[in-house]
Write a protein that holds these residues in place. Structure first.
Motif, mmCIF file in Angstrom:
data_model
loop_
_atom_site.group_PDB
_atom_site.id
_atom_site.type_symbol
_atom_site.label_atom_id
_atom_site.label_comp_id
_atom_site.label_asym_id
_atom_site.label_seq_id
_atom_site.Cartn_x
_atom_site.Cartn_y
_atom_site.Cartn_z
ATOM 1 N N GLY A 70 60.120 16.313 14.948
ATOM 2 C CA GLY A 70 59.181 15.553 15.771
ATOM 3 C C GLY A 70 59.548 15.659 17.242
ATOM 4 N N GLU B 296 58.551 19.112 18.335
ATOM 5 C CA GLU B 296 57.094 19.201 18.531
ATOM 6 C C GLU B 296 56.695 18.515 19.832
ATOM 7 O OE1 GLU B 296 54.451 18.910 15.301
ATOM 8 O OE2 GLU B 296 52.787 18.133 16.480
ATOM 9 N N TYR C 61 50.773 25.655 18.522
ATOM 10 C CA TYR C 61 50.155 25.095 19.730
ATOM 11 C C TYR C 61 49.485 26.163 20.596
ATOM 12 C CZ TYR C 61 51.308 20.269 18.900
ATOM 13 O OH TYR C 61 51.325 19.011 18.378
ATOM 14 N N ASN D 164 47.429 20.107 26.341
ATOM 15 C CA ASN D 164 47.484 20.005 24.881
ATOM 16 C C ASN D 164 47.039 18.637 24.376
ATOM 17 O OD1 ASN D 164 48.216 22.312 23.487
ATOM 18 N ND2 ASN D 164 50.357 22.150 24.120
ATOM 19 N N ILE D 165 46.519 18.631 23.146
ATOM 20 C CA ILE D 165 46.239 17.381 22.445
ATOM 21 C C ILE D 165 47.564 16.704 22.116
ATOM 22 C CG2 ILE D 165 45.531 16.490 20.185
ATOM 23 C CD1 ILE D 165 43.191 18.432 20.279
ATOM 24 N N ARG D 166 47.675 15.450 22.492
ATOM 25 C CA ARG D 166 48.900 14.676 22.221
ATOM 26 C C ARG D 166 48.521 13.222 22.019
ATOM 27 N NH1 ARG D 166 51.437 15.959 27.908
ATOM 28 N NH2 ARG D 166 49.283 16.546 28.296
ATOM 29 N N PHE D 167 49.072 12.563 21.055
ATOM 30 C CA PHE D 167 48.865 11.125 20.929
ATOM 31 C C PHE D 167 50.190 10.452 20.540
ATOM 32 C CE2 PHE D 167 47.467 7.052 19.339
ATOM 33 C CZ PHE D 167 46.451 6.719 20.202
ATOM 34 N N TYR D 168 50.587 10.606 19.276
ATOM 35 C CA TYR D 168 51.827 9.967 18.813
ATOM 36 C C TYR D 168 53.027 10.496 19.595
ATOM 37 C CZ TYR D 168 55.290 8.185 15.462
ATOM 38 O OH TYR D 168 56.330 7.529 14.864
ATOM 39 N N PHE D 169 53.027 11.799 19.871
ATOM 40 C CA PHE D 169 54.157 12.418 20.579
ATOM 41 C C PHE D 169 53.885 12.584 22.074
ATOM 42 C CE2 PHE D 169 55.160 14.386 16.252
ATOM 43 C CZ PHE D 169 56.217 13.531 16.010
ATOM 44 N N PRO E 35 55.978 3.420 23.092
ATOM 45 C CA PRO E 35 54.524 3.290 22.943
ATOM 46 C C PRO E 35 54.119 2.784 21.555
ATOM 47 C CG PRO E 35 55.135 5.538 23.640
ATOM 48 C CD PRO E 35 56.390 4.819 23.343
#
Lengths: 379, 379
Positions: free
Chosen positions: A64, A67, A99, A216-221, A236
């Motif tokens: 994780g 990533e 990615y 890049n798409i990122r949310f949790y990370f 967060p």
């Protein structure tokens, strides 16, 4: 009851003091009480990593954290050099490809690690490379590069240096700011002596700039969210509270003992294993110039069946080594000497290995590995 | 030493038996010993979720499980209806937007939850919607929808039903297969009584089909990898070993006590809190038709300063409630009655709340909330 000794390169042995902390009732994370813990953890990790820059905590494994580095630093199409000298280097390539980066794998024979010369060549061909991704301690081969030299070179370029320090942090030296490492990725369950569940990312000022620019798409990370939360001494999303609280104690233990002293001790344990390996008539896999101090991969002839050796040691004697990974599957065993593992654990592991090798018909003098290790450990 | 009672909707109270398990040395995860644990955990979770389909474990918080659902089910441009009736519904919208879905937020007044009628209307306008994302127990408002009715409707359509059951699983009934829920997302630290660190995703056959078709970038949360690992009773990346081992024990405790009986008890505790709230002259926030059994949000007049009440209860008395979130910030307190929390914990929390409200000058008869709750609990 059987012994439960982990001589594996993650999870590593959890010391009794930390087991006790893990067994305490947790507290809520959005409280001043947990903020105090977070403050201490961030400060402690900065010391261990050698940085005055941001450190972020994720509820994840080490992958994780890796990533997070790829997702936040690169944008689709960006050039990334991924250094492959083992299974975890190949993971950098897989991540960069996932990615949609323009991925330039730099393949180095397993047992060696990347050098400044290797990087100079490939960077000359691709001077517009956004980041170099490498592994500080390649867990599958026990090889380590000269990060200080690589950092000194890359900081004269525009290319970022990202290091997978999952199995290195705490055990191998790391001077992020001094050496010019831009991102350090790690986890709780190797040199930091805890169960898996906490991912760690440290980011330099130029990494933070790249993070802000990535599309890049990122949310949790999303490390932008992590950075914002730092201002409130927060994370967060819900952190792995129990492990973070224990991490605070782990860091205190490490720093109280002294990082330099600890790391010299890991090197001595590594040297003891190398000597023992020779005494057994076996071969340390990593070349002498590239040997990590946290674990040792040992080549075992197929006739002795390394998988069977690992199985008997674990299921009959309660002592867990690791087998070979990737190209070394069925060809090697790996003994870790990281985190809470000490010389007595190592000697216990070697004595069991001697017993099992002898039963398997391998020819050597019983006690030879123990004696060789003991001589190094007490030198 | 102060009491450490968590009446918070995650993390919830960890029972002593599970603290003991968390305090034991861990084992390595790539061993037959851990595979046995995984087998039992998967079987137990299937029972709790009410499915014969795949269940996946992630090393993450609940948000990681939610991201896994979005990243794996949708492709950029896919239509997603995200039901917003609190902060966690809004998270579905944020996630769907981050993944570049064509996001259709369905806004419902906080305190209510989405209904079949609401969904019929919006689906009539967007019959090509890939998935509806909703919250089974909206932790910010303590509202819950009629999932059985919604599932019965959506399974007659091509639209998938994805439920955030992070704070619901174990506490609210869930019959995934029978009701026609396609994806259940959850975590270890609410109804399952453990510290945070394990994310849980269950996927129906039609969800598995969608997962195979998605073109989204996925690596750490790639459920295709999770599905592949199931064949070897494994996880794609290092799991949060210690919490998974304790999860096995938590599931055994829940099932030994009986899910139906447990969930009836949570409802009784909820009703006790509702009666106590009235006796205090305060107001339960969620409308009667939509009240969850795992926690209760209570409106507190600003004059009484709900944040201060939470602070005094926690810092002076060691009893932690939650404050309001989002729109309810500074307006509500939330008391959880999920997981290991029992009637004595609830009465302890209410007695402390009475004390602190009285000191704050709120007018009510001391003991009234306790008496009202006790009557319900013993009815």
């Amino acid at each position: 009851m059987k012994r439960n000794l982990l001589l594996t390169p993650g999870p590593s042995k959890v010391p009794v003091e930390l087991c006790e902390v893990l067994g305490k009732p947790i507290i809520h994370h959005r409280t001043p009480q947990f903020q105090q813990v977070l403050k201490e953890v961030f400060a402690g990790l900065k010391t261990i990593i050698g940085t005055s820059s941001d450190v972020y905590l994720l509820a994840s494994s080490g992958t994780g954290a890796m990533e997070a580095a790829v997702a936040n630093l690169l944008s689709p199409g960006d050039k990334a050099i991924t250094c492959e000298y083992g299974k975890f280097g190949e993971r950098w390539t897989a991540l960069a490809k996932a990615y949609k980066a323009q991925t330039i794998p730099l393949q180095i024979p397993w047992g060696k690690a990347v050098t400044v010369e290797d990087l100079k060549k490939v960077l000359a061909q691709h001077p517009d490379t956004k980041a170099v991704f490498l592994t500080q301690c390649e867990t599958s081969t026990s090889a380590t590069p000269d990060l200080e030299a690589i950092g000194a070179f890359l900081k004269t370029t525009k290319t970022l240096l990202v290091a997978d320090c999952v199995s290195a942090l705490g055990t191998e030296p790391m001077k992020m700011d001094e050496w010019g490492v831009d991102v350090v990725c790690s986890g709780s369950h190797k040199g930091l002596m805890l169960p898996p569940g906490v991912g760690i990312v440290a980011a330099s000022a130029r990494a933070i700039e790249a993070i802000a620019q990535s599309t890049n798409i990122r949310f949790y990370f999303d490390l932008r969210k992590s950075r914002k939360s730092l201002a409130d001494t927060d994370t967060p999303f819900t952190p792995a509270i129990g492990i973070v609280i224990a991490l605070n104690e782990a860091i205190k233990m490490l720093l109280a003992e002294g990082l330099d002293k600890k790391q010299a001790y890991y090197l001595k344990m590594a040297q003891a294993i190398w000597a023992a390996t020779e005494a057994l008539g076996l071969k340390v896999f990593a070349e002498p110039a590239f040997r990590a101090r946290g674990l040792t991969a040992i080549l075992v002839p197929e006739s002795l069946n390394p998988k069977k050796i690992v199985k008997i040691m674990r299921d009959t004697h309660g002592i867990t080594l690791a087998g070979g990974q990737g190209d070394l599957d069925g060809k090697a065993i790996r003994i870790a000497h990281m985190g809470a593992v000490d010389e007595y654990d190592i000697l216990t592991g070697l004595s069991c290995l001697e017993k099992v090798l002898k039963e398997a018909g391998h020819s050597f003098e019983l006690g030879a590995a123990l004696a060789a290790a003991q001589k190094v450990l007490n030198s």
